[in-house]
Design a protein around this motif. Structure first.
Motif, PDB file in Angstrom:
ATOM      1  N   ARG A   1       0.835  -1.212   0.000  1.00 27.42           N
ATOM      2  CA  ARG A   1       0.000   0.000   0.000  1.00 27.42           C
ATOM      3  C   ARG A   1       0.862   1.251   0.000  1.00 27.42           C
ATOM      4  O   ARG A   1       0.588   2.215  -0.712  1.00 27.42           O
ATOM      5  CB  ARG A   1      -0.932  -0.002   1.219  1.00 27.42           C
ATOM      6  N   ARG A   2       1.936   1.208   0.768  1.00 30.55           N
ATOM      7  CA  ARG A   2       2.816   2.380   0.841  1.00 30.55           C
ATOM      8  C   ARG A   2       3.421   2.680  -0.535  1.00 30.55           C
ATOM      9  O   ARG A   2       3.414   3.822  -0.995  1.00 30.55           O
ATOM     10  CB  ARG A   2       3.927   2.117   1.874  1.00 30.55           C
TER      11      ARG A   2
ATOM     12  N   ARG B   1      -4.391   3.683  -7.046  1.00 25.29           N
ATOM     13  CA  ARG B   1      -5.190   3.903  -5.835  1.00 25.29           C
ATOM     14  C   ARG B   1      -6.260   2.819  -5.676  1.00 25.29           C
ATOM     15  O   ARG B   1      -6.573   2.401  -4.569  1.00 25.29           O
ATOM     16  CB  ARG B   1      -5.838   5.293  -5.877  1.00 25.29           C
ATOM     17  N   LEU B   2      -6.811   2.379  -6.808  1.00 22.87           N
ATOM     18  CA  LEU B   2      -7.766   1.268  -6.742  1.00 22.87           C
ATOM     19  C   LEU B   2      -7.085   0.023  -6.166  1.00 22.87           C
ATOM     20  O   LEU B   2      -7.656  -0.696  -5.341  1.00 22.87           O
ATOM     21  CB  LEU B   2      -8.337   0.994  -8.144  1.00 22.87           C
TER      22      LEU B   2
ATOM     23  N   ALA C   1      -4.616   0.008  -4.074  1.00 26.48           N
ATOM     24  CA  ALA C   1      -4.447   0.237  -2.635  1.00 26.48           C
ATOM     25  C   ALA C   1      -5.749  -0.038  -1.895  1.00 26.48           C
ATOM     26  O   ALA C   1      -5.768  -0.646  -0.816  1.00 26.48           O
ATOM     27  CB  ALA C   1      -3.969   1.668  -2.391  1.00 26.48           C
ATOM     28  N   LEU C   2      -6.841   0.397  -2.509  1.00 20.63           N
ATOM     29  CA  LEU C   2      -8.162   0.139  -1.934  1.00 20.63           C
ATOM     30  C   LEU C   2      -8.415  -1.365  -1.810  1.00 20.63           C
ATOM     31  O   LEU C   2      -8.857  -1.871  -0.783  1.00 20.63           O
ATOM     32  CB  LEU C   2      -9.217   0.792  -2.834  1.00 20.63           C
ATOM     33  N   ARG C   3      -8.128  -2.088  -2.859  1.00 20.91           N
ATOM     34  CA  ARG C   3      -8.311  -3.547  -2.859  1.00 20.91           C
ATOM     35  C   ARG C   3      -7.450  -4.206  -1.785  1.00 20.91           C
ATOM     36  O   ARG C   3      -7.796  -5.243  -1.244  1.00 20.91           O
ATOM     37  CB  ARG C   3      -7.968  -4.132  -4.228  1.00 20.91           C
ATOM     38  N   LEU C   4      -6.294  -3.593  -1.508  1.00 21.68           N
ATOM     39  CA  LEU C   4      -5.406  -4.172  -0.500  1.00 21.68           C
ATOM     40  C   LEU C   4      -5.737  -3.651   0.894  1.00 21.68           C
ATOM     41  O   LEU C   4      -4.965  -3.797   1.825  1.00 21.68           O
ATOM     42  CB  LEU C   4      -3.948  -3.865  -0.858  1.00 21.68           C
ATOM     43  N   GLY C   5      -6.892  -2.994   1.020  1.00 22.52           N
ATOM     44  CA  GLY C   5      -7.373  -2.661   2.349  1.00 22.52           C
ATOM     45  C   GLY C   5      -7.122  -1.240   2.804  1.00 22.52           C
ATOM     46  O   GLY C   5      -7.397  -0.901   3.956  1.00 22.52           O
ATOM     47  N   ASP C   6      -6.632  -0.368   1.941  1.00 20.92           N
ATOM     48  CA  ASP C   6      -6.408   1.010   2.365  1.00 20.92           C
ATOM     49  C   ASP C   6      -7.748   1.732   2.463  1.00 20.92           C
ATOM     50  O   ASP C   6      -8.609   1.587   1.592  1.00 20.92           O
ATOM     51  CB  ASP C   6      -5.499   1.737   1.376  1.00 20.92           C
ATOM     52  N   THR C   7      -7.924   2.519   3.501  1.00 17.04           N
ATOM     53  CA  THR C   7      -9.224   3.137   3.740  1.00 17.04           C
ATOM     54  C   THR C   7      -9.264   4.624   3.399  1.00 17.04           C
ATOM     55  O   THR C   7     -10.302   5.255   3.520  1.00 17.04           O
ATOM     56  CB  THR C   7      -9.611   2.978   5.223  1.00 17.04           C
TER      57      THR C   7
ATOM     58  N   PRO D   1      -9.087  11.182  -3.025  1.00 13.06           N
ATOM     59  CA  PRO D   1      -8.302  11.208  -4.277  1.00 13.06           C
ATOM     60  C   PRO D   1      -8.985  10.489  -5.433  1.00 13.06           C
ATOM     61  O   PRO D   1      -8.888  10.932  -6.578  1.00 13.06           O
ATOM     62  CB  PRO D   1      -6.988  10.514  -3.903  1.00 13.06           C
ATOM     63  N   LEU D   2      -9.708   9.403  -5.156  1.00 11.47           N
ATOM     64  CA  LEU D   2     -10.377   8.701  -6.245  1.00 11.47           C
ATOM     65  C   LEU D   2     -11.526   9.533  -6.802  1.00 11.47           C
ATOM     66  O   LEU D   2     -11.762   9.557  -8.012  1.00 11.47           O
ATOM     67  CB  LEU D   2     -10.878   7.323  -5.782  1.00 11.47           C
TER      68      LEU D   2
END
Lengths: 130, 878
Positions: free
Chosen positions: B681-682, B704-705, B707-713, B718-719
């Motif tokens: 995510r980082r 960013r999508l 990151a979202l899939r990997l659990g970033d909240t 930004p999206l």
């Protein structure tokens, strides 16, 4: 091979006469170096008896390639059937030279060893071409 | 025995090793050695043994003189291949080889790979990587081979052996067998020492000595009565044997050397049949029936090299002239004959008509045979056609020979007055490309084309420099500058300028947004570009279709994107446009990943990478590698993903900054697959921020999508900002997803919408998030319904279980090792097989497996598949 080498190899065979321990040493060394080859010789006792005689017979044919080739091909085809591969031939040549040195000592000097290697190279190449 | 093929000697162990390796699936076995070491002989024995085992086999021989013909080495495998026109040959060759293979891999012996033409090399490598063929490749020590071949040799699974000198025992046995009788000590020692253990040299020595009578059988022993020829060089030995030939026979041999493979009918017309019979009897030539042609070659490639190096300039000119005139008089029978004729004319010093040479050079450029382009345009240049330098520089750029580009552009541009504006413009563009891609200095490249704009007056030549500058800026990630510079060109009166400018705006719009701009421009200008009668200085019209594919897939119009990419790919294959094929393969990989088909994606990326390696266009390879890392990660192959990222790290990135975020996505997914979701995510968020600063909003949003899939909240804002700019249904949905944590109804709607777009994996993941939300808000029935929907969708994604497992890493804390083992077991492996694969004890594997079962809340293997699938559907299962 040169005629001199053929002569030297024949002398080596003569010296093995009455020395059954050569075959013993050969198989001992072979099975240590490549334990999986034991399975290829289910009847080692019979094999032991045949080894020196077979060698003597082939060596006697070194001066006559056609005869030697026919014999080697026949033997090679049988060895292939046992699962003997090229790497085993290489190993067997090394082990055989060592066994000869064990048994014959000084009687198997550098000239004899060189001639012997030429002979086993020729014989095994013919066998592998089967 | 002497003149028959000599028996294979001293190589049986190697023979068995190679046969075993190929039988066990080795994609390529390389036999490397000096000339005459016996490489070809060994390879033929390998094929014979494999054929006896019931495997389909075939051979392909590359020759120096046939190299000029694209796919020349493989022509004989294609029914009717000899008369095919170049545009259909690539596809026909590939299909023919695949057909020959039947269901099983075809074992193909590629002889003298150092002579392969680039097209053949590319095709062979892609077939090997696809598993359609297994290659036994023979090649000369220390010679350059096409890059695709080098890369294949270095790839996993490929093996190599260097064929050294035969040991003296083996030489002695060989001599004994071919001579049929003992040899005296002097002769034996001389032959062993002089041949240096090289079987070909030994053969030449023995044949010469027997022919001369110096080696004789005296009473059953071969004796050396004279001395062996004094020369120790193989070349002189061979020439010595040829010195006894009649003049006619010698000339026939030289003609074969200059033109091999040469048609038997042509050769007969030149020298008569009788002399050829004589040469065949003496084992100096061989005659091969290949499809409809009967071709003559020298019996050993070394003969050709030796002969060619022994033919003086004057004689070479005469022979080449003879060949050129005879073929011209008989009428060129094949498309490639024209190329060969020009080549012979160049060698003959017949000042080839500059127009004809340049036309041939362009034909060769169309075939992407840049080696021939270079030879021809250099001939034209040295023949006084100053403008030929432009094509010459371009050819060397395509060959990746940047030093040559620098030298040619420096020399040609030192006398600018001799050049047309067009050529000058092209030379500056080549120099800029060399600075950018060869020297990793995109700023210098931009400066080169910027400053050159003042030196040309022809508007087209100048506008193409502006176009080039904009292109370099765009690739370097300076998309705002690029757009500003190139948009005015869209207003030009010259359609050649507009179509070029449009390709740059399309690229920027497709990667930054709005996607509709790229699609509209491509729709408007592709037909115009295609219809131009004079395409001087313009790139391939297919570029519009490539960028349109990117834009369509980014817009979320996946079905249309897929259809266009498949069309573009098919057209490129049929037209032998390797560059087009390479780009469309990349897009097909990206589309497959967006659709959730990681296995298909992996296949396309691999093809793209093989094509990059084969064509000398190495620069896009970082894109393929980035995509491949993502696909491997989704397939759960942690090691493969890591290896791809390692390779990626070895490539410079400065000149391809517009896609820097794609690279980061590859790295991030490899990290996620290895269990480091927070690190992943980082990486994604940093890269996305950098891309947004450049203005590359669309690609940033895709990161960013991820990151979202990997659990970033934290992706809602930004999206949403990106969605407002890029015109992408995918990003619209991603923004809704990010904005609706805990809202089961909205997440379910997002999932349904993703499913409608055809983004199955995103859809499944959104439904999983919805199910989690329902369960947390105390509505288990709705949760179960959405879980079921997620399951259903996941089952349609190949490699989905694996992906699900990796993405929920933060929820189910399996260690990397546990995950690896669980995946293998889920794949159907037994504990023992897993242990062997990972070099662990069976006990260790069992322990890991038990721990994983505990964490997954299951007790036996049969429950594993369901657990993995459930994990994909509801991360809270554990």
């Amino acid at each position: 091979m040169t005629p001199e080498e053929i002569q030297l190899v024949a002398e080596v065979i003569d010296r093995l006469d009455g020395r059954p321990e050569f075959a013993d040493r050969f198989y001992e060394r072979l099975f240590v170096a490549a334990p999986q080859t034991q399975a290829m010789f289910p009847d080692v006792a019979a094999q032991r008896l045949k080894l020196t005689a077979e060698l003597a017979s082939m060596v006697s044919m070194l001066g006559n390639l056609d005869t030697l080739e026919a014999r080697a091909r026949d033997l090679g085809a049988r060895h292939r059937g046992y699962g003997v591969r090229a790497s085993h031939y290489r190993l067997a040549r090394e082990v055989m030279a060592a066994a000869l040195a064990d048994v014959l000592g000084d009687e198997f000097g550098p000239d004899e060893a060189a001639a012997w290697n030429r002979a086993t190279s020729l014989i095994t190449e013919l066998m592998m071409s089967a | 025995m002497l003149t028959r093929p000599w028996p294979l000697t001293g190589r049986h162990e190697l023979l068995e090793d190679i046969v075993a390796a190929i039988g066990e699936g080795c994609p390529a076995f390389f036999i490397v050695g000096e000339a005459g070491a016996g490489k070809t002989r060994l390879a033929r024995e390998v094929l014979r043994a494999l054929e006896a085992d019931g495997r389909p086999v075939a051979g392909a021989t590359a020759t120096d003189t046939a190299r000029v013909t694209p796919l020349g080495a493989l022509a004989h495998l294609v029914p009717g291949g000899a008369v095919d026109s170049p545009p259909t040959r690539f596809a026909a060759t590939r299909d023919a080889i695949a057909e020959r293979a039947g269901g099983q891999p075809l074992v193909l012996h590629v002889d003298d790979a150092h002579h392969l033409d680039p097209s053949s090399a590319t095709l062979l490598v892609s077939l090997a990587e696809a598993g359609t063929v297994r290659l036994v490749v023979t090649m000369r020590t220390g010679l350059r081979v096409p890059e695709a071949i080098t890369a294949l040799r270095a790839s996993d699974g490929a093996r190599s052996v260097t064929l050294g000198a035969l040991d003296p025992d083996a030489i002695d046995s060989l001599l004994h067998r071919v001579l049929g009788a003992p040899l005296d000590g002097v002769a034996e020692a001389e032959l062993v020492a002089t041949s240096g253990g090289n079987p070909l040299f030994l053969r030449e020595l023995v044949l010469a000595a027997v022919a001369e009578g110096s080696l004789r059988n005296v009473s059953g022993v071969w004796r050396l009565t004279g001395s062996l020829p004094a020369s120790h060089a193989l070349g002189e030995q061979v020439l010595g044997r040829m010195s006894s030939l009649t003049d006619v026979a010698r000339e026939a041999l030289e003609l074969v050397a200059v033109a091999e493979p040469i048609g038997l009918d042509l050769l007969e017309a030149l020298v008569g049949g009788e002399v050829l019979e004589h040469l065949e009897e003496r084992s100096l030539i061989r005659v091969d029936q290949e499809q409809r042609r009967t071709n003559v070659r020298l019996a050993h490639p070394v003969y050709g090299e030796i002969l060619r190096s022994s033919i003086g300039r004057v004689r070479l000119r005469r022979l080449s002239r003879l060949l050129a005139e005879t073929v011209t008089a008989r009428g060129a029978r094949r498309a490639d004959d024209a190329l060969r004729v020009v080549r012979w004319q160049i060698d003959a010093g017949i000042p080839p008509d500059a127009d004809v040479v340049m036309a041939s050079a362009r034909v060769a450029a169309h075939n992407l045979d840049w080696t021939t382009v270079a030879a021809m345009s250099r001939a034209a240049w040295e023949g006084g056609v100053a403008d030929a330098a432009a094509l010459l520089a371009e050819a060397h750029f395509e060959l990746g020979e940047f030093d040559e580009v620098d030298a040619i552009t420096d020399r040609a541009l030192a006398e600018p007055a001799t050049l047309s504006d067009q050529a000058r413009s092209q030379l500056h563009r080549s120099r800029a490309l060399s600075l950018t891609w060869g020297h990793d200095d995109s700023a210098a490249g931009v400066a080169e084309v910027a400053s050159a704009q003042g030196t040309v007056t022809d508007p087209l030549a100048r506008d193409l420099l502006v176009f080039s500058q904009a292109g370099l800026l765009a690739w370097a990630g300076r998309v705002r500058e690029a757009r500003e510079l190139v948009e005015p060109l869209l207003e030009s009166d010259d359609p050649r300028v507009v179509v070029q400018a449009a390709t740059i705006v399309e690229l920027v719009a497709a990667t930054c947004g709005p996607t509709s701009q790229a699609i509209e421009l491509a729709d408007a200008w592709f037909p115009v570009h295609l219809g131009l009668t004079d395409r001087t200085g313009t790139n391939n019209p297919g570029n519009h279709l490539i960028t349109k594919t990117v834009a369509l897939s980014h817009a979320g119009r996946l079905a249309e994107a897929l259809e266009l990419a498949e069309f573009g790919y098919g057209t490129s294959v049929a037209g032998r446009n390797l560059i087009g094929q390479m780009w469309f393969a990349l897009e097909l990989g990206r589309i497959a990943m967006l659709r959730g088909d990681a296995a298909q994606s992996q296949r396309w990326y691999r093809e793209h990478i093989a094509l990059c390696r084969g064509t000398g266009h190495r620069r896009p390879i970082t894109l393929g590698l980035s995509g491949l890392a993502v696909a491997e990660a989704h397939l759960g192959d942690v090691d493969a993903a890591r290896r791809v990222v390692e390779e990626l790290d070895g490539h410079p990135s400065a000149v391809i900054e517009i896609f820097a975020v794609e690279r980061a996505r590859g790295t991030a997914w490899a990290a996620a697959a290895a269990g480091d979701a927070s690190g992943a995510r980082r990486i994604l968020l940093e890269a996305a921020a950098e891309a947004e600063a450049l203005g590359v909003t669309m690609l940033a949003a895709l990161a960013r999508l991820d990151a979202l899939r990997l659990g970033d909240t934290g992706q809602a804002r930004p999206l949403a900002a990106a969605a407002a700019v890029v015109e992408s249904a995918i990003i619209d949905l991603a923004a809704r997803w990010a904005a609706a944590p805990g809202d089961g109804a909205e997440l379910g709607a997002v999932g349904e919408a993703f499913a409608e777009l055809g983004c199955l994996m995103f859809a499944a993941e959104a439904f999983a998030a919805a199910a989690l939300a329902w369960r947390r808000s105390g509505e288990p029935r709705r949760a179960t319904a959405d879980e079921r929907r997620a399951d259903e969708l996941l089952r349609q994604c190949r490699g989905a279980n694996v992906a699900a497992l990796t993405t929920v890493e933060s929820v189910v804390p399996l260690t990397a090792r546990e995950r690896e083992i669980v995946l293998l077991v889920a794949d159907g492996m037994s504990t023992k097989e897993v242990a062997e694969r990972l070099f662990l004890s069976a006990r260790t594997v069992s322990n890991h497996l038990q721990n994983a079962y505990t964490k997954l809340g299951i007790s036996k293997r049969s429950e594993l598949a369901a657990a993995l699938s459930r994990l994909g559907g509801d991360g809270a299962a554990a």
